[in-house]
Design a protein around this motif. Structure first.
Motif, short mmCIF file in Angstrom:
data_model
loop_
_atom_site.label_atom_id
_atom_site.label_comp_id
_atom_site.label_asym_id
_atom_site.label_seq_id
_atom_site.Cartn_x
_atom_site.Cartn_y
_atom_site.Cartn_z
N ILE A 152 0.82 -1.21 0.00
CA ILE A 152 0.00 0.00 0.00
C ILE A 152 0.86 1.26 0.00
CG2 ILE A 152 -1.81 1.27 1.19
CD1 ILE A 152 -2.75 -1.44 0.13
N TYR A 177 -2.31 9.51 5.75
CA TYR A 177 -3.02 8.38 6.36
C TYR A 177 -4.37 8.15 5.69
CZ TYR A 177 -5.00 5.29 9.88
OH TYR A 177 -5.56 4.22 10.51
N THR A 180 -3.91 6.57 2.23
CA THR A 180 -3.58 5.15 2.26
C THR A 180 -4.82 4.30 2.53
OG1 THR A 180 -2.99 5.15 4.63
CG2 THR A 180 -1.22 5.59 3.06
N LYS A 181 -5.75 4.82 3.30
CA LYS A 181 -6.99 4.08 3.55
C LYS A 181 -7.77 3.89 2.25
CE LYS A 181 -9.53 5.06 7.12
NZ LYS A 181 -10.29 5.85 8.13
N ARG A 184 -5.99 1.26 0.25
CA ARG A 184 -6.30 -0.03 0.85
C ARG A 184 -7.60 -0.60 0.29
NH1 ARG A 184 -6.77 0.55 7.12
NH2 ARG A 184 -5.39 2.35 7.17
N TRP A 187 -7.08 -1.67 -3.29
CA TRP A 187 -6.18 -2.82 -3.34
C TRP A 187 -6.98 -4.11 -3.14
CZ3 TRP A 187 -4.33 -7.18 -1.10
CH2 TRP A 187 -3.04 -7.61 -1.42
N CYS A 222 6.18 -3.72 2.46
CA CYS A 222 6.32 -2.26 2.49
C CYS A 222 7.80 -1.94 2.40
CB CYS A 222 5.71 -1.65 3.75
SG CYS A 222 5.84 0.15 3.75
N GLU A 240 -2.40 -0.88 7.60
CA GLU A 240 -2.67 -1.48 6.29
C GLU A 240 -2.39 -2.98 6.32
OE1 GLU A 240 1.31 -0.84 3.58
OE2 GLU A 240 0.21 0.95 4.18
N ASP A 243 -5.19 -4.72 8.15
CA ASP A 243 -6.36 -4.78 7.28
C ASP A 243 -6.20 -5.90 6.25
OD1 ASP A 243 -8.84 -3.76 6.06
OD2 ASP A 243 -7.53 -3.14 4.43
N GLN A 244 -5.06 -5.97 5.57
CA GLN A 244 -4.87 -7.00 4.56
C GLN A 244 -4.90 -8.40 5.18
OE1 GLN A 244 -1.14 -5.33 2.94
NE2 GLN A 244 -2.16 -5.21 0.96
#
Length: 357
Positions: A152, A177, A180-181, A184, A187, A222, A240, A243-244
């Motif tokens: 991400i 931030y 990136t959400k 995400r 993605w 990352c 992130e 979350d993944q």
């Protein structure tokens, strides 16, 4: 032929994923057959990267040129460059001999008015990915991978520029931030489309690491975190990964270089994490060198799999012997094709079996 090979070893790989003892590491060993002739070189960068027929024929020729022993298997890496999702979110891409670049144009120029993040199935990059996988799907004997979507924060770095993004962590932390959400979210859309397509082919799931699994899996990563502090990692990157890991059935982390080691404890505490793939980086001690044994112990003490790509080299037998006699083989994956002869490859297999008794 290739699909039968996968079927014959898939049970052993499931033992690896489930951290069941097999008495030795899982070994993806291959060697080039004597007298094998290479497929022709691509006539252009476009043919090399984007021509599905060329890539299919080159893969088939290479696979036929190699012999696979132990749990060795051929598998096609759907390689349109590392982090290709950025080119499906509005970014561009440039083909090069050894990679594909995604850092131009930098479409994030103003954090007060950032671009809308939306996965575009009609983007040139996603169309290239689709055509490549559809070509390979015509051959029921071939297993092909989920493409390299990228991490991400690495995708954000492609869209903004790495140096710019490093400054932004201090100057615009909330904006970074929030962005990136959004990445995400998109993605996950792209990842699930990849999973659905491969599932429809009734194939095992592989990634660029070519480790088959009955369940979908992916190596989270990352590379950007090499340049940031643990505090920044915890704030910007860990969410992130959490979350993944909540929806990837078998999440692995691609630990790329010593600069990422300060973050390892946080990574190992991610719920559901299956394993760590360690790469010390160019010019560092080999993967089986005792310098890394403490890292391997930390990973294994947390109950995680250990993945070491291209660790097997006949010139490093003394180091591999010490590794096998020191590191618990349960949940360990080793691969390699650096062998001067079929006999050298077979000897490596025999020795590893002996050393892990």
């Amino acid at each position: 032929m290739f699909k039968q090979k996968y079927a014959s070893v898939l049970a052993e790989y499931e033992k690896f994923w489930n951290r069941e003892s097999t008495g030795r590491p899982i070994l993806n060993i291959s060697y080039q057959k004597p007298g094998a002739e290479a497929y022709r070189n691509a006539g252009s960068l476009e043919e090399q990267w984007l021509d599905s027929e060329y890539n299919y024929n080159a893969f088939k020729k290479r696979s036929e040129n190699f012999e696979y022993i132990a749990e060795g298997i051929p598998g096609y890496f759907t390689n349109l460059g590392p982090g290709c999702l950025s080119a499906c979110l509005g970014g561009g891409f440039q083909l090069a001999k050894n990679t594909v670049w995604f850092d131009k144009p930098q479409i994030i120029t103003d954090w007060e008015n950032p671009p809308v993040v939306k996965f575009d199935e009609q983007s040139k990059m996603w169309q290239h990915i689709t055509r490549m996988q559809e070509r390979f799907a015509k051959d029921p004997e071939v297993c092909f991978s989920i493409t390299d979507l990228g991490g991400i924060m690495d995708i954000v770095a492609s869209l903004r520029g790495t140096e710019n993004l490093l400054y932004d962590l201090y100057d615009y932390p909330d904006e970074v931030y929030d962005f990136t959400k959004e990445v995400r979210r998109e993605w996950r859309v792209a990842y699930e489309k990849q999973v659905d397509f491969i599932r429809k082919q009734n194939l095992p799931f592989i990634t660029w690491m070519n480790i088959p699994s009955e369940k979908p899996w992916y190596p989270m990563q990352c590379d950007f975190c090499y340049m940031i502090s643990p505090t920044q990692f915890e704030h910007f990157v860990l969410p992130e990964l959490l979350d993944q890991a909540s929806y990837i059935e078998r999440p692995v982390y691609h630990l790329d270089g010593q600069g990422e080691l300060p973050h390892l404890d946080m990574i190992l505490d991610i719920p559901g994490l299956s394993g760590i793939q360690w790469n010390p980086g160019a010019g560092k001690e080999p993967l089986c060198d005792e310098k890394w044994f403490d890292i391997y112990k930390k990973i294994q003490d947390k109950g995680k799999n250990l993945i070491l790509l291209w660790a097997l080299d006949e010139k490093l037998e003394d180091k591999i012997e010490k590794f096998c006699k020191t590191v618990d083989p349960t949940g360990v994956y080793l691969s390699g094709n650096r062998f001067s002869s079929p006999e050298a490859a077979e000897r490596m297999l025999e020795n590893i079996i002996k050393w892990t008794k």
